[in-house]
Design a protein around this motif. Structure first.
Motif, PDB file in Angstrom:
ATOM      1  N   LEU A   5      45.951  42.109  62.923  1.00  0.00           N
ATOM      2  CA  LEU A   5      45.577  40.728  62.631  1.00  0.00           C
ATOM      3  C   LEU A   5      44.185  40.502  63.208  1.00  0.00           C
ATOM      4  N   GLN A  44      50.479  46.923  57.796  1.00  0.00           N
ATOM      5  CA  GLN A  44      49.912  45.596  58.062  1.00  0.00           C
ATOM      6  C   GLN A  44      50.151  45.142  59.497  1.00  0.00           C
ATOM      7  N   ALA A  45      49.816  46.018  60.448  1.00  0.00           N
ATOM      8  CA  ALA A  45      50.037  45.729  61.864  1.00  0.00           C
ATOM      9  C   ALA A  45      48.839  45.051  62.534  1.00  0.00           C
ATOM     10  N   CYS A  92      45.572  49.211  56.755  1.00  0.00           N
ATOM     11  CA  CYS A  92      46.771  49.529  57.543  1.00  0.00           C
ATOM     12  C   CYS A  92      48.000  49.528  56.637  1.00  0.00           C
ATOM     13  N   ALA A 140      44.471  41.483  67.132  1.00  0.00           N
ATOM     14  CA  ALA A 140      45.806  41.737  67.678  1.00  0.00           C
ATOM     15  C   ALA A 140      46.467  42.800  66.816  1.00  0.00           C
ATOM     16  N   VAL A 141      47.122  43.727  67.466  1.00  0.00           N
ATOM     17  CA  VAL A 141      47.843  44.785  66.754  1.00  0.00           C
ATOM     18  C   VAL A 141      49.297  44.726  67.198  1.00  0.00           C
ATOM     19  N   ASP A 142      50.197  44.661  66.236  1.00  0.00           N
ATOM     20  CA  ASP A 142      51.629  44.719  66.529  1.00  0.00           C
ATOM     21  C   ASP A 142      51.961  46.188  66.776  1.00  0.00           C
ATOM     22  N   LEU A 143      51.982  46.578  68.041  1.00  0.00           N
ATOM     23  CA  LEU A 143      52.204  47.980  68.385  1.00  0.00           C
ATOM     24  C   LEU A 143      53.624  48.443  68.096  1.00  0.00           C
ATOM     25  N   ASN A 144      54.557  47.506  67.910  1.00  0.00           N
ATOM     26  CA  ASN A 144      55.907  47.886  67.490  1.00  0.00           C
ATOM     27  C   ASN A 144      55.923  48.261  66.015  1.00  0.00           C
ATOM     28  N   ARG A 145      55.029  47.681  65.249  1.00  0.00           N
ATOM     29  CA  ARG A 145      54.940  47.954  63.818  1.00  0.00           C
ATOM     30  C   ARG A 145      54.040  49.157  63.524  1.00  0.00           C
ATOM     31  N   CYS A 146      53.018  49.359  64.361  1.00  0.00           N
ATOM     32  CA  CYS A 146      52.042  50.438  64.146  1.00  0.00           C
ATOM     33  C   CYS A 146      52.758  51.791  64.103  1.00  0.00           C
TER      34      CYS A 146
END
Length: 74
Positions: free
Chosen positions: A59, A56-57, A53, A4-10
């Motif tokens: 997981l 840290q986006a 990363c 899972a990638v937090d695309l808001n954080r990326c």
């Protein structure tokens, strides 16, 4: 393995795409594309990509088979 990638954080640093190109790819300069399911053989590359990363986006979650499937019971 589930990813899972937090695309808001990326922020599009693309370290993941460099370290695990089979799973992550940049589309343009900022959009990250990735496969949410990855093979166990990619475990080390995925761990390195997640650790690299800067924000840290990423997981990475190892998915264990259900107990009855692992033991051969039905």
């Amino acid at each position: 393995m589930r990813i899972a990638v937090d695309l808001n954080r990326c922020q599009g640093y693309a370290q993941c795409a460099f370290l695990a190109p089979e799973v992550f790819a940049m589309h343009g300069e900022e959009a990250l594309l990735y496969h949410p399911e990855a093979d166990q053989a990619q475990r080390e590359k995925l761990a390195q990509a997640a650790a690299a990363c800067p924000v840290q986006a990423i997981l990475v979650d190892a998915v264990d088979p259900p107990a009855e499937a692992a033991s051969g019971e039905r």
